[in-house]
Enzyme design. Sequence first.
Site, PDB file in Angstrom:
ATOM      1  CB  SER A  55       7.936  42.412  16.538  1.00  0.00           C
ATOM      2  OG  SER A  55       8.546  41.506  15.714  1.00  0.00           O
ATOM      3  CG  HIS A  72       9.004  40.096  21.334  1.00  0.00           C
ATOM      4  ND1 HIS A  72       9.249  41.417  21.645  1.00  0.00           N
ATOM      5  CD2 HIS A  72       9.460  39.921  20.074  1.00  0.00           C
ATOM      6  CE1 HIS A  72       9.823  42.002  20.619  1.00  0.00           C
ATOM      7  NE2 HIS A  72       9.964  41.122  19.653  1.00  0.00           N
ATOM      8  CD  GLU A  89       9.428  42.987  25.323  1.00  0.00           C
ATOM      9  OE1 GLU A  89       9.528  44.102  25.836  1.00  0.00           O
ATOM     10  OE2 GLU A  89       9.059  42.844  24.153  1.00  0.00           O
ATOM     11  CG  ASN A 135      10.406  46.461  19.583  1.00  0.00           C
ATOM     12  OD1 ASN A 135      11.632  46.512  19.751  1.00  0.00           O
ATOM     13  ND2 ASN A 135       9.833  45.521  18.863  1.00  0.00           N
TER      14      ASN A 135
END
Length: 717
Positions: free
Chosen positions: A412, A433, A445, A483
């Site tokens: 992550s 990801h 991603e 994120n």
Amino acid sequence: MKGTVLYDVKDNVAVLTVDNPPVNPLSDGVRTGLYECVTKAEEDDSIKGIVVTGNGRAFIAGADISEFGGNVEGISLNEVFNKLEHCSKPVVAAINGIALGGGLETALCCNYRIAANTAFVGLPEVNLGLLPGGGGTQRLPRLAGPSEALKMMLTGGHIPAKKALDMGIVDSISENVVEDSIKFAIEKAESSEQHPKVRDLNEKMIEARGNDKILLEAQAMAAKGRKGQFAPGQIIKCVEAAINLDDFDDGLKKEGELFLECLLHPQREAMIHIFFGERAASKISDVPKDTPVKEIKKAGIIGSGTMGGGIAMCFANAGIPVHIIDQDEENLKRGVSVIEKNYDFMVGKGRLTSEQKDAVFGLVTSSLEYEDISDCDIVIEAVYENLELKHEIFKTLDSVVKPEAILASNTSGLDIDSIASVTKRPELVVGTHFFSPANIMRLLEVVRGEVTSDETLATVMAVGKKLKKAAVVSLNAPGFIGNRMLFGYTAQANMLLLEGALPHQIDQALESFGLNMGPFRMMDLVGLDLGWRARKLSGKESPLHAKIGDELCEQNRYGQKNGAGYYNYTEGSRAPNAAPENEELYERISQENGFTRREISDEEIVDRCILALINEGANILSEGVAQRAVDIDVVYINGYGFPIWRGGPMHHANAMGLDVVVEKLNKYEELTGNDVYKPSELLVSLAENNLKMGDAPAKEDRKEKLGFEMSSVANNF
Ligand SMILES: NC(=O)c1ccc[n+]([C@@H]2O[C@H](COP(=O)([O-])OP(=O)(O)OC[C@H]3O[C@@H](n4cnc5c(N)ncnc54)[C@H](O)[C@@H]3O)[C@@H](O)[C@H]2O)c1
């Protein structure tokens, strides 16, 4: 003009083949071709009937979306449909492949429809903020009945031929669709019977009159699955007109008016922006188009937990054999049984037959032995988020898996370059990801390391497409794209809590804006303890915005997992209930940190959270972490529940006006003294030049090393 229609004669039947590769959209050349070919067939006395079909694998995939918003040239679709519907000779649609949108509407204007067993039909206009404006809302209910037609138009789903037959949309299915359609056309031409027109089939409409349940159910369906969207309500109004108006042409007129309203609505622009954006995002600006792509015949997954299991399902669903490795027998067994349960659930829901389940689950194998993945073409690691552990695994993979295979990590937020550095093939290492649940969430991603090769990137993007993901490339930088943006957003939600708003007010304001889930519900779902533990380990003082969350954890309130967080939860339910017992804690922490709690308006809540997203998005863009503005929109819509009808945070910024965005950022920077609102230089310069986010200049050197400090970002989740 784009596209054409080929005219052939077989056994005195005119066969009109739409030729506009690859999927035969109804571009100007196709419309003109259809109109002229039907005229020619009608005027030729030797022609008994007409068959309309498509060249290649598609029948007609729909309207030509590139014409939207511009001036439509030549013959209109409605003129073509009118011509087909009122043709003096029998017209058979030989649906050889996908017939979507205007494609299915074309078939609905023919007297008869025969579909290949492999064909699919659908009216997916709702996905673009539109309604089927070529008579689809009036004709489909006449064949399938208003309830089924509404379901089909509100979901925008693709219906396989067999089901289309059961629903009455096609008359038969066939293995040799064109030949059979020609025979059928001759048969019908020779019979004395009238050739049916869908417009005349009023039975199901009359039957539905006065039955409110049909429309109420559709409204409930739209409210649940398409919250905040404009087009679904318009579709329902069209079907209401089909049911209640005696004259078919009045229904068509109503459909035309409602279509125009959709066309002019800002949601339509936003949704088409995302449609094209997903296609744009799959291209990497500095990777040549002809870069070779490795064939992926078998995939390996390390770790059978939440993510590993979901990722394995993605490969199996795409027909790619996948082998899972775990470190211990018990976890592996549990992981594989979760996969099986997921498939059983789909069987229970009628989404898979048990034969299909056996076939797809049969592609999933597992063991504890790394040797079993030595022949894989790609291996994706999904073990615990720990850099040392990932180093160890990648060393093993490098020695065991064939040298030309791609090694990917589902991390992550760890540094892909660091992970790649322990292997002898860093150019074959990449981040993939996935988002949880990986078998459902569309976002992928793709994290590009400093030395990740073009071939590796091109291959992983192609894999993403095969797995039906919306794949977006991110540079290897803290938090990647999504994120990192989420961090600023949740931090601001927490600041608003510290300043005086309550979790349910903040969540409601953002959910009314259109987000799937407000930030506090989301933090409760993820678990407040993750960030708290990471912060404790770091030994540093928690940042202001994390103070309340940390204090809740000290009181054993970790979120949904133990029934208490910002909200309370009853056992077995995810529904949040207000937690008034937390309010004393909020007040105390606010006071201890020098805040006098105040009334905060919903407008300020939405502005501050969404502006934090926009501003960070602009920074990400100017650093080249994302290739283009729309990539950021694709990430945020597919991974973070941003409403598609607002087109993503960057498109929303354009809609607000970038000058307004900068003005508001300045205002909130002054009010809060928070750097999050210091307007990004890129935003300021775009606003000054009256440009949009999509006009941001391309970052030259995208492979530039950005410095990867595993700083704040990961520690805050
Ligand atoms: N859970 C999420 O929402 C999410 C989302 C995106 C990315 N990620 C990332 O995906 C990765 C996996 O997360 P998860 O939530 O699936 O974890 P998890 O705890 O559910 O599963 C991890 C699995 O890895 C196995 N494992 C641990 N060490 C191993 C080893 N040496 N060899 C083989 N197997 C080993 C464990 O037995 C376990 O089954 C992490 O890097 C995480 O940051 C998680």
